[in-house]
Design a protein around this motif. Structure first.
Motif, mmCIF file in Angstrom:
data_model
loop_
_atom_site.group_PDB
_atom_site.id
_atom_site.type_symbol
_atom_site.label_atom_id
_atom_site.label_comp_id
_atom_site.label_asym_id
_atom_site.label_seq_id
_atom_site.Cartn_x
_atom_site.Cartn_y
_atom_site.Cartn_z
ATOM 1 N N PRO A 118 -18.258 -78.373 -60.223
ATOM 2 C CA PRO A 118 -18.538 -78.206 -58.794
ATOM 3 C C PRO A 118 -18.792 -76.743 -58.415
ATOM 4 O O PRO A 118 -18.139 -75.834 -58.928
ATOM 5 C CB PRO A 118 -17.261 -78.737 -58.126
ATOM 6 N N GLU A 119 -19.745 -76.556 -57.538
ATOM 7 C CA GLU A 119 -20.098 -75.199 -57.097
ATOM 8 C C GLU A 119 -18.859 -74.515 -56.519
ATOM 9 O O GLU A 119 -18.212 -75.033 -55.604
ATOM 10 C CB GLU A 119 -21.185 -75.277 -56.019
ATOM 11 N N PRO A 120 -18.470 -73.342 -57.057
ATOM 12 C CA PRO A 120 -17.292 -72.643 -56.519
ATOM 13 C C PRO A 120 -17.568 -72.093 -55.123
ATOM 14 O O PRO A 120 -18.724 -71.877 -54.734
ATOM 15 C CB PRO A 120 -17.055 -71.525 -57.537
ATOM 16 N N ASP A 121 -16.493 -71.850 -54.383
ATOM 17 C CA ASP A 121 -16.620 -71.304 -53.028
ATOM 18 C C ASP A 121 -16.892 -69.806 -53.035
ATOM 19 O O ASP A 121 -17.329 -69.251 -52.022
ATOM 20 C CB ASP A 121 -15.340 -71.589 -52.240
ATOM 21 N N GLY A 122 -16.625 -69.145 -54.148
ATOM 22 C CA GLY A 122 -16.869 -67.716 -54.271
ATOM 23 C C GLY A 122 -16.619 -67.294 -55.701
ATOM 24 O O GLY A 122 -16.210 -68.109 -56.548
ATOM 25 N N GLU A 123 -16.872 -66.049 -55.999
ATOM 26 C CA GLU A 123 -16.637 -65.577 -57.361
ATOM 27 C C GLU A 123 -16.304 -64.091 -57.369
ATOM 28 O O GLU A 123 -16.615 -63.357 -56.425
ATOM 29 C CB GLU A 123 -17.836 -65.861 -58.259
ATOM 30 N N GLU A 124 -15.651 -63.663 -58.446
ATOM 31 C CA GLU A 124 -15.293 -62.264 -58.655
ATOM 32 C C GLU A 124 -15.544 -61.907 -60.115
ATOM 33 O O GLU A 124 -15.342 -62.730 -61.016
ATOM 34 C CB GLU A 124 -13.812 -62.005 -58.333
ATOM 35 N N VAL A 125 -15.970 -60.671 -60.340
ATOM 36 C CA VAL A 125 -16.112 -60.130 -61.695
ATOM 37 C C VAL A 125 -14.885 -59.288 -61.997
ATOM 38 O O VAL A 125 -14.486 -58.436 -61.197
ATOM 39 C CB VAL A 125 -17.387 -59.276 -61.830
ATOM 40 N N ILE A 126 -14.259 -59.522 -63.144
ATOM 41 C CA ILE A 126 -13.080 -58.764 -63.565
ATOM 42 C C ILE A 126 -13.368 -58.150 -64.922
ATOM 43 O O ILE A 126 -13.564 -58.872 -65.912
ATOM 44 C CB ILE A 126 -11.829 -59.665 -63.633
ATOM 45 N N VAL A 127 -13.422 -56.828 -64.981
ATOM 46 C CA VAL A 127 -13.702 -56.103 -66.222
ATOM 47 C C VAL A 127 -12.438 -55.370 -66.655
ATOM 48 O O VAL A 127 -11.892 -54.549 -65.911
ATOM 49 C CB VAL A 127 -14.854 -55.100 -66.038
ATOM 50 N N PHE A 128 -11.972 -55.672 -67.865
ATOM 51 C CA PHE A 128 -10.844 -54.962 -68.454
ATOM 52 C C PHE A 128 -11.373 -53.795 -69.280
ATOM 53 O O PHE A 128 -12.279 -53.975 -70.099
ATOM 54 C CB PHE A 128 -10.031 -55.895 -69.361
ATOM 55 N N SER A 129 -10.819 -52.612 -69.071
ATOM 56 C CA SER A 129 -11.274 -51.414 -69.770
ATOM 57 C C SER A 129 -10.087 -50.608 -70.282
ATOM 58 O O SER A 129 -8.933 -50.901 -69.951
ATOM 59 C CB SER A 129 -12.134 -50.534 -68.846
ATOM 60 N N SER A 130 -10.388 -49.585 -71.068
ATOM 61 C CA SER A 130 -9.373 -48.642 -71.553
ATOM 62 C C SER A 130 -9.530 -47.323 -70.810
ATOM 63 O O SER A 130 -10.656 -46.853 -70.576
ATOM 64 C CB SER A 130 -9.551 -48.383 -73.053
ATOM 65 N N TRP A 131 -8.385 -46.711 -70.459
ATOM 66 C CA TRP A 131 -8.401 -45.377 -69.856
ATOM 67 C C TRP A 131 -7.744 -44.394 -70.820
ATOM 68 O O TRP A 131 -6.660 -44.658 -71.346
ATOM 69 C CB TRP A 131 -7.675 -45.344 -68.519
ATOM 70 N N TYR A 132 -8.416 -43.251 -71.046
ATOM 71 C CA TYR A 132 -7.893 -42.177 -71.889
ATOM 72 C C TYR A 132 -7.794 -40.908 -71.059
ATOM 73 O O TYR A 132 -8.769 -40.527 -70.393
ATOM 74 C CB TYR A 132 -8.823 -41.917 -73.075
ATOM 75 N N ASN A 133 -6.650 -40.240 -71.125
ATOM 76 C CA ASN A 133 -6.514 -38.979 -70.403
ATOM 77 C C ASN A 133 -7.343 -37.868 -71.048
ATOM 78 O O ASN A 133 -7.785 -36.948 -70.363
ATOM 79 C CB ASN A 133 -5.049 -38.542 -70.347
ATOM 80 N N LYS A 134 -7.539 -37.947 -72.351
ATOM 81 C CA LYS A 134 -8.270 -36.904 -73.071
ATOM 82 C C LYS A 134 -9.741 -37.269 -73.226
ATOM 83 O O LYS A 134 -10.146 -38.408 -72.964
ATOM 84 C CB LYS A 134 -7.631 -36.675 -74.447
ATOM 85 N N TYR B 25 -12.456 -70.596 -56.808
ATOM 86 C CA TYR B 25 -13.237 -69.401 -57.124
ATOM 87 C C TYR B 25 -13.529 -69.335 -58.625
ATOM 88 O O TYR B 25 -12.714 -69.763 -59.456
ATOM 89 C CB TYR B 25 -12.476 -68.146 -56.694
ATOM 90 N N LEU B 26 -14.701 -68.783 -58.936
ATOM 91 C CA LEU B 26 -15.098 -68.528 -60.319
ATOM 92 C C LEU B 26 -14.802 -67.068 -60.643
ATOM 93 O O LEU B 26 -15.344 -66.169 -60.003
ATOM 94 C CB LEU B 26 -16.589 -68.826 -60.506
ATOM 95 N N LEU B 27 -13.919 -66.838 -61.592
ATOM 96 C CA LEU B 27 -13.611 -65.488 -62.047
ATOM 97 C C LEU B 27 -14.324 -65.253 -63.376
ATOM 98 O O LEU B 27 -14.197 -66.046 -64.310
ATOM 99 C CB LEU B 27 -12.102 -65.291 -62.219
ATOM 100 N N ARG B 28 -15.071 -64.174 -63.425
ATOM 101 C CA ARG B 28 -15.832 -63.828 -64.629
ATOM 102 C C ARG B 28 -15.113 -62.677 -65.332
ATOM 103 O O ARG B 28 -15.091 -61.554 -64.828
ATOM 104 C CB ARG B 28 -17.257 -63.435 -64.251
ATOM 105 N N ASP C 260 -15.371 -67.456 -68.410
ATOM 106 C CA ASP C 260 -15.531 -67.883 -67.030
ATOM 107 C C ASP C 260 -14.420 -68.870 -66.716
ATOM 108 O O ASP C 260 -14.252 -69.878 -67.425
ATOM 109 C CB ASP C 260 -16.893 -68.540 -66.816
ATOM 110 N N ILE C 261 -13.656 -68.599 -65.643
ATOM 111 C CA ILE C 261 -12.521 -69.460 -65.304
ATOM 112 C C ILE C 261 -12.565 -69.821 -63.826
ATOM 113 O O ILE C 261 -13.030 -69.032 -62.995
ATOM 114 C CB ILE C 261 -11.174 -68.792 -65.651
ATOM 115 N N LEU C 262 -12.092 -71.017 -63.515
ATOM 116 C CA LEU C 262 -11.971 -71.474 -62.137
ATOM 117 C C LEU C 262 -10.509 -71.389 -61.712
ATOM 118 O O LEU C 262 -9.612 -71.777 -62.468
ATOM 119 C CB LEU C 262 -12.467 -72.906 -61.994
#
Length: 591
Positions: free
Chosen positions: A157-173, A224-227, A273-275
């Motif tokens: 079923p068509e979701p009511d909305g969606e969000e993109v979620i990007v996991f990244s690494s942070w380095y101080n150096k 919602y569809l989370l990417r 992709d998760i609902l």
């Protein structure tokens, strides 16, 4: 009555014309400009300059429909060369725009630009793009959202909305200076991130971060569809949303049978992709990402990234709810259980084509290695250099890119004798694989040549050489492969095949080889060109855990590699070190 019919026909004709106009507009190629330059960012009470695209971290999200072609003009305003890879986009017959450095192109030099032609075909869902030079992808990456072609719908079923979620690494150096030192000295110390981030922010549980925690708004009762994109450099992740189940519907831009779960396992390089339905008491709920780490004897970033799933409206709450179940960082059972539940749709609308007969079968060992240095002069264990290998071949970048050498028939750049089996068979998962019989590897530029359209089976076998056993996310460019089976321990011809799934196996561009275990994939070599295969842990890739497939042309122009664009970046090769190295021993100790 006649006038009514005429009116209806006119309206239908107008409607069809409008639909054609819309379809033509949607089919029009899209153009993007990516400007790479240094930008200042502050995280964890620390400010540094790092390379970004269009000044953002993560970089911009690209939105397309299945079947679209886009052109991305990449302008290098940084200080050294780099390339961009369109991760999971199969690029039929067009390896020139695939992007891995010294495989399909040489770097885009500072002060120059190069336009990538990115062709989307059967991909639907979520993919991502990232730099493919040294460790520059740590800050140069972004999501790709691929919606169904006009007139098509999701298989849910068509979701009511969606969000993109990007996991990244942070380095101080500065990441690249540290990597240069690691590669130059051969040390086994890996550059450990200082935090994981969700859409660029570490969240509530890291210093100087709470005020900038990502908050996403959801309305009660809506779905919602989370990417999800795992762009982390060297870690797989668990992901949970407090109080909410998640239903997995897509993996690596392909649909899967719905799987409802209270946690997600996502390897570096993968997308899901998760609902999620906002059906709990209105309030604030943590979304958290924690590391999965099954190796031993080395440090890692054991921190938690967080964002907040917040309901719209008014409510009183002292603090966001935290997930009840959070897998332990070494919870192999939960990681494997998640992957084993994934199945392709295998429907009439979304069919699969698993090769039932195999033309080429490869058995590839995946290992960490130690090679001697003159006078024990390297900074690895006992003065050795740390490397990694596939079938005991540690890949070395050539002087020019392999695609150009292959296309123009330039000799002496690579050899075509990458082995189908390891040079020696031994107890791959034993605890005493520390002598030179097992640890030494050959450093070479060796590729595997495949005939067009032949079916290929690869059995990846993880090893415990130098106690280096851990899971390995193996990524294949130019293709998606079917994960037909996996297990813990040593693969056995007479028993392991009994677990194969040839009916509805999941299809992905990145699959996980379990720690001290095996995984079997199949694919059809129907995309002519030069295609990289490598572990997506950046440290393993830097140490040589990769190889290349050359798929020969078919018998027609439509089954042959396209010609190169006119403005391919020229090759100016500097082995391993692409940047000026200014690090000191003290800095190395702080990695």
């Amino acid at each position: 009555m006649g006038m009514k019919n005429i009116a209806v026909r006119v309206l239908l004709s107008i409607s069809l014309v409008i639909q054609c106009i819309i379809a033509q507009a949607l089919a029009t190629p899209k153009y993007y400009d990516f400007v790479l330059k240094e930008s200042n960012f502050t995280r964890l009470c620390n400010t540094k300059s790092m390379l970004t695209v269009n000044g953002s971290f993560p970089g911009p999200t690209i939105y397309v429909n299945a079947g679209d072609t886009i052109y991305v003009n990449v302008h290098n305003q940084g200080n050294y060369g780099f390339t961009i890879h369109w991760h999971g986009v199969m690029q039929p017959r067009n390896p020139w725009s695939d992007g891995p450095e010294y495989i399909t192109q040489c770097p885009i030099n500072p002060g120059t630009n190069f336009t990538y032609q990115v062709e989307f075909t059967t991909e639907e869902g979520t993919l991502w793009w990232h730099a493919h030079s040294d460790w520059t992808r740590s800050s140069i990456h972004g999501a790709i959202v691929i919606k169904p072609a006009p007139g098509k719908t999701y298989p849910f079923p068509e979701p009511d909305g969606e969000e993109v979620i990007v996991f990244s690494s942070w380095y101080n150096k500065d990441v690249n200076s540290m990597v240069d030192y690691i590669l130059k000295t051969g040390t086994d110390k890996s550059l450990i991130s200082n935090a994981y981030t969700i859409n660029g922010q570490p969240g509530d549980f890291k210093d100087c971060s709470k005020e900038s925690t990502i908050r996403m708004n959801f309305e009660y009762g809506k779905t919602y569809l989370l990417r999800l994109v795992n762009a982390v450099m060297n870690r797989d992740l668990f992901f949970m949303i407090a109080g909410h189940n998640q239903t997995v519907v897509g993996w690596d831009a392909g649909y899967v049978k719905p799987v409802t779960t209270d946690y997600i396992f996502i390897s570096t390089g993968q997308t899901l992709d998760i609902l999620v339905t906002a059906n709990r008491k209105p309030g604030e709920y943590y979304m958290i990402a924690t590391p999965y780490y099954d190796a031993v004897g080395t440090d890692f970033d054991n921190s938690t990234a967080s964002a907040i799933f917040q309901y719209t409206g008014n409510y009183t709450q002292k603090a966001p709810y935290f997930p009840v179940f959070v897998p332990d960082y070494a919870d192999m059972a939960s990681a494997r259980a998640f992957v084993e539940r994934l199945r392709s749709l295998a429907s009439e609308e979304h069919p699969i084509e698993v090769p039932m007969e195999v033309d080429t079968r490869m058995f590839i060992t995946v290992s960490a290695n130690l090679n001697p240095c003159p006078n024990d002069s390297c900074a690895g264990p006992d003065g050795y250099r740390v490397l990694a290998s596939l079938n005991n071949i540690s890949f070395v970048n050539p002087a020019i890119d392999i695609l150009e050498a292959y296309y123009r028939n330039i000799s002496g750049i690579y050899k075509t004798d990458f082995p189908d089996i390891p040079p020696v068979f031994f107890n791959f998962t034993a605890d005493d694989l520390t002598t030179s019989n097992y640890t030494y590897t050959e450093q070479a530029t060796k590729v595997k040549v495949l005939n067009y359209n032949e079916s290929v089976e690869i059995i990846f076998q993880g090893t415990n050489v130098i106690y280096g056993g851990e899971d390995h996310p193996m990524h294949l460019h130019g293709f998606k492969f079917y994960l037909i089976g996996s297990g813990v321990g040593i693969y056995k011809n007479d028993t392991s095949t009994s677990s194969y799934n040839l009916f509805d196996p999941p299809r992905a561009n990145t699959i996980v080889v379990p720690k001290n275990g095996w995984a079997t994939v199949r694919f059809r070599a129907d995309n002519p060109g030069v295609w990289l295969m490598h572990c997506h842990f950046e440290r393993h890739f830097s140490w040589g855990m990769d190889t290349v497939f050359i798929v020969k042309n078919g018998d027609t122009a439509e089954t042959s590699v396209m010609g190169p664009p006119a403005n391919m970046p020229p090759c100016k090769y500097t082995p391993l070190l692409h940047h000026v190295f200014n690090s000191t021993e003290d800095e190395l100790d702080n990695i």
